[in-house]
Design a protein around this motif. Structure first.
Motif, PDB file in Angstrom:
ATOM      1  N   TYR A  84      57.921 -31.608 -65.561  1.00  0.00           N
ATOM      2  CA  TYR A  84      56.992 -30.534 -65.229  1.00  0.00           C
ATOM      3  C   TYR A  84      56.319 -30.871 -63.903  1.00  0.00           C
ATOM      4  CZ  TYR A  84      57.461 -28.727 -69.953  1.00  0.00           C
ATOM      5  OH  TYR A  84      57.959 -28.197 -71.116  1.00  0.00           O
ATOM      6  N   ILE A  85      55.901 -29.855 -63.203  1.00  0.00           N
ATOM      7  CA  ILE A  85      55.259 -30.101 -61.913  1.00  0.00           C
ATOM      8  C   ILE A  85      53.735 -30.137 -62.023  1.00  0.00           C
ATOM      9  CG2 ILE A  85      57.192 -29.208 -60.563  1.00  0.00           C
ATOM     10  CD1 ILE A  85      55.571 -26.599 -60.194  1.00  0.00           C
ATOM     11  N   ALA A  86      53.192 -29.625 -63.136  1.00  0.00           N
ATOM     12  CA  ALA A  86      51.733 -29.602 -63.289  1.00  0.00           C
ATOM     13  C   ALA A  86      51.359 -29.394 -64.748  1.00  0.00           C
ATOM     14  CB  ALA A  86      51.116 -28.483 -62.446  1.00  0.00           C
ATOM     15  N   ILE A  87      50.117 -29.775 -65.055  1.00  0.00           N
ATOM     16  CA  ILE A  87      49.517 -29.469 -66.353  1.00  0.00           C
ATOM     17  C   ILE A  87      48.275 -28.629 -66.079  1.00  0.00           C
ATOM     18  CG2 ILE A  87      48.451 -30.341 -68.467  1.00  0.00           C
ATOM     19  CD1 ILE A  87      49.886 -33.003 -67.969  1.00  0.00           C
ATOM     20  N   ASN A  88      48.190 -27.490 -66.731  1.00  0.00           N
ATOM     21  CA  ASN A  88      47.022 -26.619 -66.639  1.00  0.00           C
ATOM     22  C   ASN A  88      46.198 -26.809 -67.907  1.00  0.00           C
ATOM     23  OD1 ASN A  88      47.527 -24.707 -64.180  1.00  0.00           O
ATOM     24  ND2 ASN A  88      49.485 -24.964 -65.212  1.00  0.00           N
ATOM     25  N   TRP A  89      44.969 -27.266 -67.738  1.00  0.00           N
ATOM     26  CA  TRP A  89      44.066 -27.523 -68.862  1.00  0.00           C
ATOM     27  C   TRP A  89      43.035 -26.408 -68.949  1.00  0.00           C
ATOM     28  CZ3 TRP A  89      44.741 -31.622 -72.090  1.00  0.00           C
ATOM     29  CH2 TRP A  89      45.556 -32.662 -71.646  1.00  0.00           C
ATOM     30  N   TYR A  90      42.832 -25.877 -70.147  1.00  0.00           N
ATOM     31  CA  TYR A  90      41.823 -24.862 -70.417  1.00  0.00           C
ATOM     32  C   TYR A  90      40.977 -25.375 -71.579  1.00  0.00           C
ATOM     33  CZ  TYR A  90      45.566 -22.183 -68.165  1.00  0.00           C
ATOM     34  OH  TYR A  90      46.560 -21.758 -67.316  1.00  0.00           O
ATOM     35  N   VAL A  91      39.690 -25.567 -71.356  1.00  0.00           N
ATOM     36  CA  VAL A  91      38.826 -26.089 -72.412  1.00  0.00           C
ATOM     37  C   VAL A  91      37.698 -25.093 -72.644  1.00  0.00           C
ATOM     38  CG1 VAL A  91      37.414 -28.017 -73.192  1.00  0.00           C
ATOM     39  CG2 VAL A  91      39.358 -28.453 -71.686  1.00  0.00           C
ATOM     40  N   ASN A  92      37.668 -24.526 -73.844  1.00  0.00           N
ATOM     41  CA  ASN A  92      36.627 -23.563 -74.204  1.00  0.00           C
ATOM     42  C   ASN A  92      35.359 -24.315 -74.590  1.00  0.00           C
ATOM     43  OD1 ASN A  92      38.168 -21.224 -73.856  1.00  0.00           O
ATOM     44  ND2 ASN A  92      39.141 -21.547 -75.817  1.00  0.00           N
ATOM     45  N   VAL A 123      36.249 -20.465 -69.094  1.00  0.00           N
ATOM     46  CA  VAL A 123      36.623 -21.771 -69.637  1.00  0.00           C
ATOM     47  C   VAL A 123      36.468 -22.837 -68.555  1.00  0.00           C
ATOM     48  CG1 VAL A 123      38.279 -20.808 -71.296  1.00  0.00           C
ATOM     49  CG2 VAL A 123      39.070 -21.521 -69.033  1.00  0.00           C
ATOM     50  N   PHE A 124      36.440 -24.092 -68.977  1.00  0.00           N
ATOM     51  CA  PHE A 124      36.583 -25.186 -68.031  1.00  0.00           C
ATOM     52  C   PHE A 124      38.073 -25.312 -67.751  1.00  0.00           C
ATOM     53  CE2 PHE A 124      32.339 -26.343 -69.379  1.00  0.00           C
ATOM     54  CZ  PHE A 124      31.792 -26.871 -68.211  1.00  0.00           C
ATOM     55  N   TYR A 125      38.454 -25.348 -66.472  1.00  0.00           N
ATOM     56  CA  TYR A 125      39.860 -25.346 -66.079  1.00  0.00           C
ATOM     57  C   TYR A 125      40.121 -26.456 -65.067  1.00  0.00           C
ATOM     58  CZ  TYR A 125      44.151 -23.986 -63.694  1.00  0.00           C
ATOM     59  OH  TYR A 125      45.406 -23.986 -63.146  1.00  0.00           O
ATOM     60  N   LYS A 126      41.294 -27.044 -65.196  1.00  0.00           N
ATOM     61  CA  LYS A 126      41.746 -28.039 -64.219  1.00  0.00           C
ATOM     62  C   LYS A 126      43.266 -28.001 -64.170  1.00  0.00           C
ATOM     63  CE  LYS A 126      41.593 -32.971 -63.179  1.00  0.00           C
ATOM     64  NZ  LYS A 126      41.130 -34.281 -63.679  1.00  0.00           N
ATOM     65  N   LYS A 127      43.792 -28.071 -62.970  1.00  0.00           N
ATOM     66  CA  LYS A 127      45.243 -28.153 -62.791  1.00  0.00           C
ATOM     67  C   LYS A 127      45.561 -29.550 -62.272  1.00  0.00           C
ATOM     68  CE  LYS A 127      49.170 -25.757 -60.851  1.00  0.00           C
ATOM     69  NZ  LYS A 127      49.577 -24.418 -60.433  1.00  0.00           N
ATOM     70  N   ASP A 128      46.339 -30.289 -63.054  1.00  0.00           N
ATOM     71  CA  ASP A 128      46.797 -31.623 -62.668  1.00  0.00           C
ATOM     72  C   ASP A 128      48.183 -31.501 -62.070  1.00  0.00           C
ATOM     73  OD1 ASP A 128      44.588 -33.094 -63.526  1.00  0.00           O
ATOM     74  OD2 ASP A 128      45.410 -33.403 -65.537  1.00  0.00           O
ATOM     75  N   GLU A 129      48.275 -31.700 -60.759  1.00  0.00           N
ATOM     76  CA  GLU A 129      49.579 -31.705 -60.097  1.00  0.00           C
ATOM     77  C   GLU A 129      50.262 -33.023 -60.419  1.00  0.00           C
ATOM     78  OE1 GLU A 129      50.759 -29.153 -58.377  1.00  0.00           O
ATOM     79  OE2 GLU A 129      48.929 -27.957 -58.192  1.00  0.00           O
ATOM     80  N   LEU A 130      51.527 -32.974 -60.807  1.00  0.00           N
ATOM     81  CA  LEU A 130      52.236 -34.184 -61.215  1.00  0.00           C
ATOM     82  C   LEU A 130      53.181 -34.705 -60.157  1.00  0.00           C
ATOM     83  CD1 LEU A 130      52.993 -33.157 -64.890  1.00  0.00           C
ATOM     84  CD2 LEU A 130      51.143 -34.600 -64.037  1.00  0.00           C
TER      85      LEU A 130
END
Length: 132
Positions: A84-92, A123-130
């Motif tokens: 995968y090229i990234a992980i998208n995190w969504y935290v409510n 939401v709290f959001y963060k995209k982790d580029e891998l």
């Protein structure tokens, strides 16, 4: 101090389990799943889109012993292994009935930003580029 277990598995056992089709069938069922990790109970949903992993942590009860760090580490190892090229995190954690101020502080320290999505709300959001 005992090792944190997720659904009764050690992190090493989970790393081996993610290689199986059963794991992917459960995780990518397009329905929310309840995960017991240490003292936390987490309602989560996972999906793949455009070579990116999306992890929606809808509700978190309990925790505090490094549960999110363990989940993050496992997700990164899995995503890298699957290319995968990234992980998208969504935290409510912005608009729940009893928001946890400690969780919100941790998310901000980890560079999560409050962002609104049509399908998720705020939401709290963060995209982790891998890949670099």
């Amino acid at each position: 101090m005992s090792e944190l277990k997720i659904e009764g598995y050690t992190t090493k056992e989970l790393e081996n389990l993610v290689e199986t089709n059963d794991f992917e069938t459960l995780i990518f069922s397009n329905t929310p799943v309840v995960i017991n990790a240490g003292s936390a109970e987490i309602l989560a949903q996972f999906h793949k889109e455009n070579n990116e992993l999306h992890i929606d942590l809808a509700h978190i009860d309990g925790g505090g012993e490094g549960v999110l760090i363990s989940i993050n580490s496992l997700a990164r190892k899995y995503a890298i292994k699957k290319n995968y090229i990234a992980i998208n995190w969504y935290v409510n954690a912005t608009n729940c009935a009893n928001p946890n101020p400690k969780l919100q502080r941790i998310l901000k320290l980890k560079n999560y930003k409050v962002k609104s999505f049509k399908s998720k709300g705020s939401v709290f959001y963060k995209k982790d580029e891998l890949r670099t």
